[in-house]
Scaffold this motif. Structure first.
Motif, PDB file in Angstrom:
ATOM      1  N   SER A  64     -11.031   5.481   2.598  1.00  0.00           N
ATOM      2  CA  SER A  64     -10.500   4.770   2.191  1.00  0.00           C
ATOM      3  C   SER A  64     -10.397   3.520   2.910  1.00  0.00           C
ATOM      4  CB  SER A  64      -8.739   4.026   1.881  1.00  0.00           C
ATOM      5  OG  SER A  64      -8.720   5.203   0.940  1.00  0.00           O
ATOM      6  N   ASN A  78       0.797  -1.092  -0.491  1.00  0.00           N
ATOM      7  CA  ASN A  78       0.129   0.254  -0.027  1.00  0.00           C
ATOM      8  C   ASN A  78       0.817   1.096   0.111  1.00  0.00           C
ATOM      9  OD1 ASN A  78      -2.720  -0.768   0.491  1.00  0.00           O
ATOM     10  ND2 ASN A  78      -2.079  -2.340   1.718  1.00  0.00           N
ATOM     11  N   SER A 107      -7.972  -1.939   1.155  1.00  0.00           N
ATOM     12  CA  SER A 107      -7.800  -1.764  -0.541  1.00  0.00           C
ATOM     13  C   SER A 107      -8.114  -3.614  -0.294  1.00  0.00           C
ATOM     14  CB  SER A 107      -5.989  -1.297  -0.204  1.00  0.00           C
ATOM     15  OG  SER A 107      -5.289  -2.445   0.375  1.00  0.00           O
ATOM     16  N   ASN A 150      -0.765   1.828  -8.601  1.00  0.00           N
ATOM     17  CA  ASN A 150      -1.847   1.958  -7.814  1.00  0.00           C
ATOM     18  C   ASN A 150      -3.322   1.974  -9.331  1.00  0.00           C
ATOM     19  OD1 ASN A 150      -4.353   2.009  -6.905  1.00  0.00           O
ATOM     20  ND2 ASN A 150      -2.377   2.766  -4.951  1.00  0.00           N
ATOM     21  N   ASN A 160     -10.353   1.847  -1.017  1.00  0.00           N
ATOM     22  CA  ASN A 160      -9.643   2.937  -1.589  1.00  0.00           C
ATOM     23  C   ASN A 160      -9.621   3.452  -2.849  1.00  0.00           C
ATOM     24  OD1 ASN A 160      -8.903   0.742  -2.637  1.00  0.00           O
ATOM     25  ND2 ASN A 160      -6.316   2.166  -2.692  1.00  0.00           N
TER      26      ASN A 160
END
Length: 397
Positions: A310, A136, A352, A146, A315
């Motif tokens: 998120s 992340n 995520s 991402n 997210n």
């Protein structure tokens, strides 16, 4: 027959299909207008093409044993020093995230890291947390790191090279502070295990030619991105060429399981569901949190809103919801929002997609990280990492 097929699906696949059905029902009932859903699909299509092909590329690279070879070499390079090995593995995870996408790190690097922990006789949790945190927090550097970055780079009109130049100080700060938090919260315990005196045997790949071709495909992919090639085109070309090599050398690998349909279905369903929620209240909440002001305050509010959202809804849709309320001219505020959605989602297990995928891999390997511990340590890491990253973004970016 249907019950039997359902039993063969794992929890993530069932969740992905459930989201798609729910999102489709919102479109069918008019809760999400059809023209809004169509606009979402038009924006998602290139992202999905990139996600599908970069995961296929990464899976073929894994089949060529590139990750395993690198992990063994790092273990040998560490020479029995656990701290050195953890630092080297952290660098490996960070680079994989930056250049091959955070979901690649979660899906393909997690098993390698856990195997590395077993190989040196160290508790697997330290390696597992290194992987998920850096999957992340190391995803800021390039648009391909991402999916949120791809959206942001398009919004602010930055090429991959310009985006990397803008985000490099923030990325360095995020990785450095993440590693400090890992040392304080997880690595020190691992160091109590001492070090391994027995030498680690070298890993002999099954096909050295495929190993070299896979490494070359990764290098060409990164070079193409730096040269300005569209991410989906670069990943498609490299995955296609590597697939041709496998068709000649190991055709049995080329099966339907290479296609990450679960990820694609999850992303589409999640976007439809959260877009509907955004139009029925989430958008107003994001506007209240992020505001529409520029300057440093706008950057900080955008980052805080992104990190908080998120860990509530995931997210990717959190970024989209935040982007919708950030004025088009507020590029710095948008990048603050991006930092929050990239660095922030390490508190909630659903923060995520990478975290969810990482959890799957840990569970399959029999490694358990209590969610309370995950959330508590993640909150500490997010606070420190977000502060340092934003300082670098504002002062040095």
């Amino acid at each position: 027959m249907r019950a039997s097929a359902l039993r063969r699906l794992d929890a993530f696949e069932i969740a992905a299909l459930g989201l798609l059905v729910l999102g489709s029902s919102f479109v069918a009932t008019g809760l999400l207008p059809a023209h809004d859903a169509h606009a979402t699909w038009q924006r998602l299509a290139p992202l999905l093409a990139f996600l599908a092909t970069v995961v296929i590329l990464a899976r073929l690279v894994a089949e060529a044993e590139v990750f395993e070879v690198v992990a063994v070499r790092l273990t040998r390079l560490a020479g029995g020093d656990v701290l050195a090995l953890l630092v080297l593995c952290a660098a490996f995870a960070a680079l994989t995230t930056m250049f091959l996408n955070l979901d690649t790190t979660a899906v393909l690097l997690t098993p390698v890291m856990l195997a590395t922990a077993a190989r040196v006789g160290v508790a697997a949790v330290a390696f597992a947390m290194t992987t998920v945190w850096l999957a992340n927090t190391a995803s800021l550097l390039l648009p391909v790191s991402n999916l949120t970055n791809l959206l942001a780079a398009d919004r602010v009109g930055l090429s991959p090279a310009a985006f990397a130049a803008r985000m490099a100080p923030a990325q360095l700060a995020a990785v450095a502070v993440t590693m400090l938090c890992l040392w304080a919260l997880y690595w020190r315990r691992a160091l109590r295990d001492g070090h391994r005196d027995e030498p680690v045997a070298a890993h002999e790949p099954g096909d050295r030619l495929l190993l070299r071709l896979a490494g070359g495909a990764c290098a060409v992919f990164v070079a193409g991105l730096v040269a300005g090639v569209a991410p989906a085109l670069a990943s498609s070309a490299c995955a296609g060429l590597l697939a041709l090599a496998f068709a000649v050398r190991r055709p049995a690998v080329l099966r339907a399981r290479l296609i990450p349909w679960q990820l694609l279905v999850f992303v589409v369903g999640l976007f439809l569901v959260v877009q509907t929620i955004t139009e029925h209240g989430l958008g107003a909440i994001m506007h209240a949190l992020a505001g529409d002001g520029g300057g440093t305050i706008g950057v900080l509010r955008g980052a805080g809103a992104g990190a908080l959202a998120s860990n509530v809804v995931n997210n990717l849709p959190a970024y989209v919801a935040g982007e919708a309320v950030v004025p088009a001219a507020n590029h710095d505020q948008l990048l603050g929002l991006l930092v929050g959605t990239d660095v922030g989602p390490i508190v909630a297990p659903w923060g995520s997609l990478a975290t969810l995928l990482w959890y799957q891999q840990c569970r399959a390997a029999g490694v358990r990280v209590p969610w309370r511990t995950f959330a508590a340590t993640g909150a500490v890491a997010v606070t420190a990492t977000l502060a340092a990253t934003l300082a670098a973004l504002v002062l040095l970016g």
